[in-house]
Enzyme design. Structure first.
Site, mmCIF file in Angstrom:
data_model
loop_
_atom_site.group_PDB
_atom_site.id
_atom_site.type_symbol
_atom_site.label_atom_id
_atom_site.label_comp_id
_atom_site.label_asym_id
_atom_site.label_seq_id
_atom_site.Cartn_x
_atom_site.Cartn_y
_atom_site.Cartn_z
ATOM 1 N N CYS A 103 -15.962 38.621 -25.878
ATOM 2 C CA CYS A 103 -16.064 37.171 -25.694
ATOM 3 C C CYS A 103 -15.515 36.518 -26.956
ATOM 4 O O CYS A 103 -15.625 37.081 -28.055
ATOM 5 C CB CYS A 103 -17.526 36.771 -25.471
ATOM 6 S SG CYS A 103 -17.792 34.984 -25.247
ATOM 7 N N TYR A 150 -23.940 27.611 -25.603
ATOM 8 C CA TYR A 150 -24.486 27.763 -24.250
ATOM 9 C C TYR A 150 -25.999 27.583 -24.222
ATOM 10 O O TYR A 150 -26.572 27.356 -23.153
ATOM 11 C CB TYR A 150 -24.116 29.141 -23.678
ATOM 12 C CG TYR A 150 -22.669 29.237 -23.273
ATOM 13 C CD1 TYR A 150 -22.268 28.960 -21.978
ATOM 14 C CD2 TYR A 150 -21.697 29.585 -24.205
ATOM 15 C CE1 TYR A 150 -20.938 29.035 -21.610
ATOM 16 C CE2 TYR A 150 -20.363 29.660 -23.846
ATOM 17 C CZ TYR A 150 -19.981 29.383 -22.549
ATOM 18 O OH TYR A 150 -18.658 29.445 -22.194
ATOM 19 N N ARG A 203 -14.900 28.035 -9.015
ATOM 20 C CA ARG A 203 -15.574 27.517 -10.214
ATOM 21 C C ARG A 203 -16.082 26.097 -9.965
ATOM 22 O O ARG A 203 -17.190 25.752 -10.383
ATOM 23 C CB ARG A 203 -14.613 27.532 -11.397
ATOM 24 C CG ARG A 203 -15.222 26.924 -12.655
ATOM 25 C CD ARG A 203 -14.273 26.945 -13.826
ATOM 26 N NE ARG A 203 -14.905 26.356 -15.004
ATOM 27 C CZ ARG A 203 -14.387 26.388 -16.224
ATOM 28 N NH1 ARG A 203 -13.209 26.953 -16.429
ATOM 29 N NH2 ARG A 203 -15.018 25.833 -17.236
ATOM 30 N N HIS A 240 -23.242 34.830 -24.195
ATOM 31 C CA HIS A 240 -23.565 33.419 -23.951
ATOM 32 C C HIS A 240 -25.053 33.121 -24.142
ATOM 33 O O HIS A 240 -25.569 32.148 -23.605
ATOM 34 C CB HIS A 240 -23.078 32.963 -22.570
ATOM 35 C CG HIS A 240 -21.592 32.869 -22.478
ATOM 36 N ND1 HIS A 240 -20.921 32.499 -21.328
ATOM 37 C CD2 HIS A 240 -20.614 33.111 -23.392
ATOM 38 C CE1 HIS A 240 -19.617 32.509 -21.544
ATOM 39 N NE2 HIS A 240 -19.408 32.879 -22.788
ATOM 40 N N ASN A 271 -15.757 36.902 -17.131
ATOM 41 C CA ASN A 271 -17.134 36.405 -17.103
ATOM 42 C C ASN A 271 -17.817 36.684 -15.766
ATOM 43 O O ASN A 271 -17.149 36.775 -14.736
ATOM 44 C CB ASN A 271 -17.138 34.895 -17.368
ATOM 45 C CG ASN A 271 -17.045 34.585 -18.842
ATOM 46 O OD1 ASN A 271 -17.682 35.228 -19.662
ATOM 47 N ND2 ASN A 271 -16.247 33.589 -19.189
#
Length: 426
Positions: A164, A244, A90, A194, A144
């Protein structure tokens, strides 16, 4: 009822366990199985999970295992909450895109593509083992990028629904602003994972009065601060965008901001280290307040509600469906998208699955972006399934947060260099 959690050693897990403990009348779990190859983390998280159940007076058992097939055997539902490559991957996803002047984020843009490429093959392998071991189990995907991963699962014929926490988080925020109970708020929440907008805010249910104009008029400033977007933009949209969408509406500003502060991945890694130390304390019998900073707010409530609806006794002849926001096949819900796209929308959820509610009209400003990102997701899934540098490049070139030849070339090189150990086709 037996529930298995793949990725059960995650620091998220106590949030989920807390929901199972509090909402045991909604979802009577007799056994919760936490599955994770990271034995040290699993032991720590599993110990806290047992203490949470005991503190709540829950008579279900919590078991832990590193063996996937043993863990999923006999499960009524299997929750996927895994992170291939961990926080180290990440951190890379959030870093190298910035070198090319693009947003560095773990679920969208170039970083989101990297996560999809790492994740889809692993998830499909696990799902196939679920089908082989326990074909009647529902798969609930929280991994995700949820839209792409859920589409991969459904395309492969798995019994899956994507989840989500963004919608339930927004529902709770709106309820607080309007000073009503959360269950009174129904969101006309439409788009992709998102990449959604609240096109209506209804009190009392899907057919209730739409108070979105009142919400924007009276609480626009609070919402703008919450979303990190200009209030004028919300007023111009006449809708409440997902947080987002700041990566799209404020791309260059966000890139500049991200370049001047520590990454979210570094922050989360530090929080995780502290959480694991707290979880080791045998006197801790509930989720600590610090977990709220980890992310995933209200995940447990959404997961419990979804699992309870999917595992009910409903049949096609006598359905009893609950309306929840999930990720499902489009099937003409948004008529400008192909039927096999995966959309994030309110759906009637029952033991037979999730059926999207009829959608309101989606204007060109939003429909255009949704269609654009759907086309990117087509290419991203193709790259995840089949590999190849050209497919990765095509997906990046198609993404509205990239969209330029030179940047797509540079990002492709960096993505492959940073993810070589996770991409078998390399």
């Amino acid at each position: 009822m037996r529930i298995a959690v793949v990725g059960g050693g995650s620091t998220y897990t106590p949030e989920l366990v807390d929901g199972f403990a509090r909402l045991r009348d909604t979802l009577p779990v007799s056994e919760l199985v936490l599955i994770d190859p990271a034995a040290d983390r699993l032991d720590v998280v599993g110990g806290l999970a047992r203490r949470i159940f005991a503190e709540a007076g829950h008579d279900g058992t919590v078991t832990t295992t590193a063996e996937l097939d043993a863990g999923i055997e006999g499960a009524d539902a299997v929750l996927f909450q895994l992170r291939v490559g961990g926080q180290a991957a990440r951190l890379q996803d959030e870093t190298w895109p910035l070198e090319c002047g693009c947003v560095g984020q773990e679920t969208t843009g170039a970083g989101g593509l990297a996560k999809a490429l790492r994740t889809v093959p692993v998830v499909l392998d696990i799902a196939e083992r679920v089908r082989r071991t326990n074909p009647d189990a529902w798969i609930i995907d929280f991994t995700n990028p949820v839209g792409i991963v859920t589409r991969a699962l459904l395309q492969a014929g798995h019994k899956a629904v994507g989840l989500c926490n963004a919608a339930i988080h927004m529902q709770r925020k709106v309820a607080g602003l309007l000073q009503v109970a959360p269950e009174e708020v129904h969101l006309d929440h439409y788009g992709l994972n998102h990449l959604t907008w609240e096109l209506g805010v209804r009190l009392g249910g899907p057919e209730g009065k739409d108070v979105l104009p009142q919400l924007l008029d009276e609480h626009g400033a609070a919402l703008a601060e919450f979303l990190q977007m200009p209030q004028l933009l919300l007023e111009r949209l006449g809708a409440v965008p997902s947080s987002y969408l700041r990566y799209y509406y404020r791309h260059d500003e966000v890139v500049e901001e991200l370049g001047t502060k520590p990454s979210r991945a570094a922050e989360v890694a530090a929080i995780e280290r502290e959480l694991l130390e707290m979880y080791r304390d045998p006197s801790l019998t509930g989720k600590p307040a610090l977990l709220g900073r980890r992310g995933g707010a209200f995940y447990s409530e959404a997961a419990v509600a979804l699992a309870a609806s999917l595992l009910g006794r409903e049949t096609e002849e006598s359905p009893s469906a609950d309306v929840q926001v999930v990720n499902v096949l489009n099937n003409d819900t948004l008529p400008f998208l192909p039927d096999d796209a995966v959309v994030e929308v309110p759906a009637a959820v029952s033991g037979t699955g999730a059926v999207p509610l009829p959608a309101p009209a989606v204007g060109p400003l939003m429909a255009g972006l949704i269609a654009h990102v759907t086309a990117y997701e087509d290419l991203a899934l193709e790259a995840a399934l089949r590999g190849g540098r050209d497919r990765v490049f095509d997906a990046l070139l198609a993404h509205p947060l990239v969209g330029q030849y030179r940047e797509a070339e540079a990002l492709t090189d960096r993505l492959l260099a940073h993810n070589r150990e996770h991409l078998a086709w390399l």
